[in-house]
Each structure stands twice: as structure tokens, then as C-alpha cells.
Scaffold this active site. Structure first.
Site, mmCIF file in Angstrom:
data_model
loop_
_atom_site.group_PDB
_atom_site.id
_atom_site.type_symbol
_atom_site.label_atom_id
_atom_site.label_comp_id
_atom_site.label_asym_id
_atom_site.label_seq_id
_atom_site.Cartn_x
_atom_site.Cartn_y
_atom_site.Cartn_z
ATOM 1 N N LYS A 95 -3.743 11.675 1.644
ATOM 2 C CA LYS A 95 -2.752 10.638 1.347
ATOM 3 C C LYS A 95 -2.162 10.834 -0.047
ATOM 4 O O LYS A 95 -0.972 10.639 -0.251
ATOM 5 C CB LYS A 95 -3.407 9.262 1.457
ATOM 6 C CG LYS A 95 -2.425 8.108 1.453
ATOM 7 C CD LYS A 95 -3.169 6.827 1.790
ATOM 8 C CE LYS A 95 -2.335 5.759 2.420
ATOM 9 N NZ LYS A 95 -1.129 5.370 1.781
ATOM 10 N N HIS A 108 -8.114 7.136 1.263
ATOM 11 C CA HIS A 108 -8.301 8.246 0.330
ATOM 12 C C HIS A 108 -9.170 7.877 -0.861
ATOM 13 O O HIS A 108 -10.009 8.665 -1.303
ATOM 14 C CB HIS A 108 -6.942 8.750 -0.136
ATOM 15 C CG HIS A 108 -6.052 7.685 -0.714
ATOM 16 N ND1 HIS A 108 -5.278 7.854 -1.813
ATOM 17 C CD2 HIS A 108 -5.825 6.394 -0.331
ATOM 18 C CE1 HIS A 108 -4.609 6.747 -2.082
ATOM 19 N NE2 HIS A 108 -4.923 5.843 -1.199
ATOM 20 N N ARG A 109 -8.977 6.668 -1.390
ATOM 21 C CA ARG A 109 -9.719 6.316 -2.610
ATOM 22 C C ARG A 109 -11.206 6.103 -2.336
ATOM 23 O O ARG A 109 -12.046 6.339 -3.204
ATOM 24 C CB ARG A 109 -9.107 5.096 -3.292
ATOM 25 C CG ARG A 109 -7.680 5.340 -3.701
ATOM 26 C CD ARG A 109 -7.242 4.581 -4.937
ATOM 27 N NE ARG A 109 -5.836 4.858 -5.152
ATOM 28 C CZ ARG A 109 -5.367 5.971 -5.718
ATOM 29 N NH1 ARG A 109 -6.202 6.884 -6.171
ATOM 30 N NH2 ARG A 109 -4.083 6.167 -5.841
ATOM 31 N N ASP A 164 1.874 10.469 2.336
ATOM 32 C CA ASP A 164 2.829 9.405 2.025
ATOM 33 C C ASP A 164 4.204 9.936 1.618
ATOM 34 O O ASP A 164 5.234 9.377 1.989
ATOM 35 C CB ASP A 164 2.281 8.508 0.901
ATOM 36 C CG ASP A 164 1.233 7.534 1.441
ATOM 37 O OD1 ASP A 164 0.707 7.794 2.541
ATOM 38 O OD2 ASP A 164 0.960 6.522 0.767
ATOM 39 N N ASP A 185 -6.056 0.097 -8.527
ATOM 40 C CA ASP A 185 -6.522 1.269 -7.776
ATOM 41 C C ASP A 185 -7.637 1.996 -8.502
ATOM 42 O O ASP A 185 -8.674 2.328 -7.920
ATOM 43 C CB ASP A 185 -5.362 2.235 -7.517
ATOM 44 C CG ASP A 185 -4.447 1.720 -6.420
ATOM 45 O OD1 ASP A 185 -4.813 0.706 -5.783
ATOM 46 O OD2 ASP A 185 -3.386 2.322 -6.211
#
Ligand code: DC
Length: 685
Positions: free
Chosen positions: A439, A403-404, A52, A325
């Protein structure tokens, strides 16, 4: 960074030790944009290196900013609010934190200074809504075209005529990033009047707005906040570079290690450096949620220490609007709780990198959890005890280019600890496409393996044994690369002993002296390896150990039982997370008899001689094929007929005649066996 197609996580048992986290994605990209719009040069320290931020840096460069990067420090010469490039096609990947503020900034700049800009991304980016931002900008007079579907990228920004007399309205209930985009970019056009932004609908993710306001202040812009509904950018606001700025570590990334501490920080705490109680990130409040589940946390301004408190963890029922998140991590922690955990007010999960509610539900169910999903909530009940259907299941976790998802689900590798699991029969967790962590946290798995520990016999080993010049080193090294595993070239240890013996004038018939020498390797004599090099006491011996005479010496001294015994522990110590590929003669028979997959290469003498011949010719050594053949036969005989650890296939080895195979074909064959054998019986009794 793991670039493998999948990563098998061995069962993990404890977590402890110190790690430093990379910079926050949200802060990094905001700082980059602000620096890019400011006058003068800003030096950004501890910038996150990720997909990013790369996207943002490339966009700024394309727009004419001066960018000089040196490790995690970047010098940015800003545009001072003036376009220097009037036309650019910007590729935004899947970086929401880049496309949104850039859309706002470029739409305003294009409307006041001219210029045409297109913003595109990967297919998923074209499914992520940006309509609320477009709807806020168009009434101001910005000309924005949605090139595929209305309300979604790709976008074309092409001029316009600004009228800023009315308050600017933006919806705040889908994503707070639209408001952030306006706050970051409207100072560009605040010359003549105060600019008023009104939020329509209940603002979500307020902490991210706090980050935005905090960073704007660092760049000289004092936004007046009236509740969470009205924001005023004072007339004459100008971006002023702070000169230097540090990016604090990512609080969302910290959540995985806070969770690891809460689950497995049994003997010592997990210490996280780079973020702490002084954080400006809202996700730092994940700590409170983790504490509610049982974690014991102590903290300083920029560090945290986490250990296990209540066990099993306590199920919670939590409104997660303030930590959208990091809340994903709670959903996986719920696997270790007693009862059902309910995470509410998480509708924003549905418009992130993937539909995170659906993805989370699907993957948790694979592990055996009972999951109820709603439009804006998720409920997770751990697998029930027992091995029959309903208990913990081996799972290959799909990561949805998110990614998470990858990072959260790595925590399932602690399953042997789960109150409802059978501690002696852990399940395998495979993470698909582990590269997606790039990311925000390219070295996530390396960091996890740094603070996670397990029983050595739970770390999978693939052995590749075979005779001289069979290509086992090449095969083993390629396998290690493809799987992201550690690599042991055991022959090099015999060769190093041979080299040192020759250099020190030790008689190759003196078994005792050779054994004494071998015992010093890795102790008094330091060794360091990477894929191409070997350093002995800091000296690069990679070339020297490959010499023919050293190979001969190694072949002779490797017949002494004392020497073999002396090198045994050293070889076993290579068994490290997440797995090991070891090549040699006795890897499957003696050193790693419990290996999960044993390969024995059986290429013909003629073929091996041919390979060695070509190799030596390329090095300029003059030999005949006959000489090589007889040398190989002599070595094979010596390796096969020695009293200890003779060269022979382990009983459970898979034979592979690679005489007619290319390296790629051999690698694919073995990987095929490995994949077919999944989930591997990790604990062999
Ligand atoms: O694989 P290589 O050619 O680098 O090995 C050098 C010598 O070490 C070889 O002649 C046999 C010996 N060796 C061994 O006895 N056992 C091993 N596991 C690896 C190598």
C-alpha cells in the site's frame, strides 16, 4: 516484494546502515490529483510506487489525463479543470487518499459540466465512512448517491446545480481527509466568488491539512487559513503546474526505522535518506516522541540518523493527535519500555484501513503484552519477565490488510533485546500476508533486512539434499519463492569450478590446482546469482554450467576434500535474512548441520532417469534411457562413496520420495512440514 502467505522474521539483534525511503503516499496522491486538474504537463519525481498511487493514476487515466510513467518519474498532462470523459466507473481499491479527493472533484465537475461517475472499492473501503464529505457536498447542489449504505461507498455522482453563496461546512473531527478533499477540489469552481470552508468540530490531524495547503501553494493556489476553523479559497484561483515537483519520502515510513535505531542502533546509527528536518509532513514530529522514549536523533534537511539512547526505552503518556499514523509505531516500541505507555486521542485509528486500536490490542496481546484499549486510547505494558505464561510468546501476527500493522509488528523481531525477554530464547514473529505493505512501501521488508543484522545461526535454513536429477533444485527454488527466502544451488558452485577448470585446461586429477581455483570463487573471481542466471566475472554462464561434460567434471572434482573445504565458507555466506533454502548433497550434513528443516529426496533411479531423459530430449540431445540410467547410477555411487561429505541423509532429515509427486505436491508437502513445525526452534544447540 514479498508475495508469500506469511513471512517468518528471525530474531534481529542490531540495526545500522543507510537506507533510502520511498516517496510519501499522502504527498504522492495529492500531487497526482493536483497535476491531473492543472493545465499543461507536470513532471512528478520520486513518486511512490504503491497500490494507492496506482489506483489514483488509473483513475486519472480513465478520466482522460495523459500519463507517461518511467520508473518513479511520471509525466501528467492535466485536464485544466475541464472534463474530457463524461462517464467512468472508477475502482478505488482501499485507497482513502484517492477516493476522497476524487469524490469531491468529480462531484463538483459533474454538477457544473455534467457527467456520471461511480466510485467503488474493496469490501473494506465500503465500510470506511465518507458521509461527512457527502454531507458537505450535497448542500452545494451536488447529486451524490450512496449505492449500498448511506454515508459509505460505493458512490454515484450524477450532476446537480451548484449554489456556492453560503459557507461550505465540513466536519473535521472524524477524518481530516474530508477537508483536504474540499480544499484540493473547490478551486475548480472558484471562478466567480471567494469560497469559504468552515470546519465543524475540533479538527484532527492538522498536519495533514498543512501538507494540503503547502502543495496547493506549489500549484498556484494560496488558501487563506483563519485558525483551524475557516479556510478561504480566493476567487479566480487556478491550478498552475509547477512544471517539476519532487515527492519527499514518507515520514510515517521513516518511523519504523527511527524505532529500529532507538531499539537496536547500538553499534552504529540507522541513517534514513529522503526525509529530514525540512519535511512538510506532520508525522516527522514522530521524532520528538521517539526522543521522549529514548532515541538519539540527529538530522539534516533531508536525512536522519538514529541510534539507541536511553535503554530500556522510557514509557510515555502522549496525545498522538498530531501523528496518528506514526503513533502506531510507538505502540510497538512500548514493548521495549519500562512501565506502561499510554497513547491518547487516537480515535481516528478506528476508521483507518482496519480498526487499528482493536487490531493493535489483539496482536500485542499475542506477544504477551498487557493492553488496555479505550474508545480513543491504548495502553501497552510489555510482557513480564519469565518464560511461563505472562512472558514473551511466539506470535503469528494477523495484519488485517493494513500495511502499518505489518510494518509496526516487524519491530517485535528485536525481542531478544527487550529488557523483559530471555536474550537466549527469542520468540518467533510471523507476519501474515506481508504483501499488504505494498500500500505504501512495497519493499519494506527488503529495506528492514538491509539495515537489520542478527547472528547467522539465528537465520533459519531449510536444506534439500538428494541424488542427481531428483528434482531438488526445482523443489528448493520453489520453496525459496514461496517463503521469500534466499536460495543456494550449491551444485552450481561445483559446476562453475568445473567450467573454469575445463576452460583453463586444468587437469581434473590435479587436486591442488582445483582447490586453488575453488578458493578464488567469490574472491578474485566475482559471482552473481539470481533465480535463473549465474554470472562469473560479469559473464552469463547459466547455460554453460548445465552442459553434461561440465556436470561430469563437477562430479569428479567434488570428491576432493580440498575443493569441498574451499567452497565451504562461500556456501555459508548465503545464509542471509530472512532465511535460506539450500540444495545439494551435503547441505544438511556438513554445510548447515543446524538447519531448521532438512529434506532428503529419494526418487527412484528409474523415475529420475525418465525426468533427465525428457529434459535432454527437449534440449535436442540424443541419448537412450539406458545410457542415462547407468550414468545416474555411476554418479550416485561416486557421490555416495566418496570419503568426504558422501551423499546420505542427515540423521534428522525428513525423507521425501517424490517419484509419484508433482512439483507442486512436493512443495506443498515440505511447506506443510515447515508450517507444522512453527514456531521453529531457531537456535539449535
Ligand atoms: O546438483 P548438481 O547436479 O548441480 O551438482 C553438480 C555436482 O556437484 C554433482 O555431481 C555433485 C556435486 N555436488 C556436491 O558434491 N555437493 C553439493 N552440495 C552439491 C553438488
Amino acid at each position: 516484494m514479498y508475495t508469500t502467505a506469511f513471512l517468518d522474521l528471525p530474531p534481529l539483534l542490531t540495526a545500522g546502515g543507510t537506507l533510502r525511503l520511498p516517496g510519501s503516499k499522502s504527498i504522492s496522491n495529492r500531487v497526482l490529483l493536483l497535476a491531473g486538474l492543472s493545465e499543461g504537463t507536470t513532471v512528478v519525481h520520486d513518486l511512490l510506487a504503491s497500490d494507492d498511487t496506482r489506483v489514483m493514476l488509473e483513475a486519472l487515466r480513465a478520466l482522460g489525463c495523459g500519463i507517461e510513467q518511467n520508473g518513479d518519474t511520471v509525466h501528467i498532462s492535466g485536464l485544466a479543470g475541464k472534463l474530457s470523459v463524461m462517464q467512468a466507473d472508477l475502482f478505488m481499491g482501499n485507497a482513502g487518499t484517492a477516493i476522497r479527493p476524487l469524490t469531491a472533484a468529480l462531484a463538483l465537475l459533474s454538477a457544473t459540466q455534467g457527467g456520471v461517475f461511480t466510485l467503488t472499492g474493496i469490501p473494506r473501503m465500503h465500510e470506511r465512512p465518507i458521509g461527512d464529505l457527502v454531507d458537505a457536498l450535497r448542500p452545494l447542489g451536488c447529486v451524490i448517491e450512496c449505492l449500498a449504505n448511506e454515508g459509505y461507498p460505493p458512490l454515484r455522482l450524477a450532476g446537480g446545480q451548484l449554489d456556492l453563496s453560503c459557507p461550505i461546512q465540513v466536519r473535521g473531527d472524524v477524518s481530516s481527509q474530508f477537508l483536504t478533499a474540499l480544499l484540493l477540489s473547490l478551486p475548480l469552481v472558484s471562478e466567480d466568488q471567494d469560497l469559504v470552508i468552515e470546519v465543524v468540530g475540533e479538527l484532527i490531524s492538522k498536519p495533514y491539512i498543512e501538507i494540503t495547503l503547502n502543495l496547493l501553494a506549489r500549484f498556484g493556489i494560496q488558501v487563506q487559513r483563519q485558525g483551524w476553523e475557516r479556510f478561504v479559497i480566493p476567487r479566480g484561483s487556478r491550478y498552475q503546474s509547477p512544471g517539476h515537483i519532487h515527492v519527499e519520502a514518507d515520514a510515517s515510513s521513516a518511523s519504523y526505522f527511527i524505532a529500529a535505531g532507538a531499539i537496536a542502533g547500538i553499534e552504529e546509527p540507522v541513517r534514513i535518506e529522503g526525509v529530514g528536518s525540512a519535511s512538510i509532513q506532520g508525522d516527522i514530529r514522530f521524532i520528538e516522541a521517539a526522543e521522549a522514549m529514548g532515541a538519539k536523533v540527529s538530522s539534516g534537511a533531508n536525512w536522519l540518523e538514529v541510534r539507541r539512547g536511553a535503554w530500556p526505552l522510557k514509557a510515555i503518556d502522549l496525545d498522538c493527535n498530531h501523528i496518528p499514523d506514526a503513533a502506531m509505531t510507538l505502540a510497538v516500541m512500548a514493548l521495549y519500555a519500562e512501565g506502561t505507555t499510554r497513547l491518547r486521542n487516537i480515535a481516528s485509528w478506528r476508521v483507518k484501513e482496519t480498526d487499528r486500536i482493536a487490531a493493535m490490542a489483539c496482536e500485542l496481546r499475542k506477544l504477551g503484552a498487557n493492553v488496555v484499549e479505550g474508545e480513543d486510547f491504548i495502553e501497552v505494558t510489555p510482557p513480564v519477565r519469565g518464560n511461563q505464561a505472562g512472558g514473551w510468546q511466539h506470535a503469528s501476527i494477523h495484519t488485517y490488510d493494513d500495511h502499518r500493522m505489518a510494518m509496526c509488528f516487524s519491530l517485535a523481531a528485536f525481542n531478544a533485546l527487550a529488557p523483559t525477554a530471555d536474550a537466549s530464547k527469542p520468540v518467533s514473529v510471523r507476519i501474515d500476508d506481508p504483501r499488504c505493505v505494498a500500500k505504501t512501501f512495497p519493499d519494506y521488508f527488503e529495506a528492514l533486512f538491509q539495515v537489520a543484522q542478527t547472528r547467522p545461526d539465528w537465520i533459519p535454513v531449510i536444506t534439500v539434499d538428494g541424488p542427481t536429477a531428483s528434482g531438488k533444485g526445482t523443489l528448493a527454488s520453489a520453496l525459496a519463492t514461496r517463503l521469500g527466502y534466499q536460495f543456494l544451488d550449491s551444485g552450481s558452485l561445483y559446476r562453475i569450478t568445473g567450467l573454469l577448470a575445463v576452460e583453463q585446461g586444468i587437469d581434473l586429477d590435479d587436486a591442488n590446482a582445483l582447490e586453488q581455483l575453488a578458493r578464488q570463487l567469490g574472491e578474485a573471481i566475482s559471482l552473481r546469482f539470481d533465480r535463473e542466471h549465474i554470472w562469473v566475472d560479469g559473464r552469463d554462464v547459466s547455460e554453460a554450467v548445465r552442459r553434461e561434460e561440465i556436470g561430469q567434471a563437477a562430479s569428479r572434482l567434488s570428491a576432493y576434500p580440498g575443493v569441498r573445504q574451499a567452497l565451504l565458507e562461500l556456501q555459508k555466506a548465503f545464509r542471509g535474512l530472512p532465511g535460506l533454502v539450500a540444495d545439494g548433497r551435503d547441505m544438511g550434513t556438513v554445510v548447515f548441520p543446524d538447519a531448521a528443516l532438512k529434506v532428503f529426496l529419494t526418487a527412484s533411479v528409474a523415475e529420475r532417469a525418465e525426468r533427465r531423459y525428457r529434459q535432454l530430449l527437449s534440449k535436442g540431445v540424443s541419448v537412450t534411457l539406458d545410457e542415462i540410467c547407468s550414468d545416474l547410477e555411476a554418479r550416485d555411487l561416486r557421490d555416495r562413496s566418496r570419503a568426504v561429505a558422501p551423499l546420505k541423509p542427515a540423521e534428522d532429515a525428513q525423507l521425501l520420495d517424490n517419484s509419484a509427486l508433482t512439483i507442486e505436491q512436493s512443495v506443498d508437502t515440505v511447506l506443510g512440514w515447515w508450517v507444522a513445525g512453527w514456531p521453529h526452534v531457531i537456535v539449535r544447540h
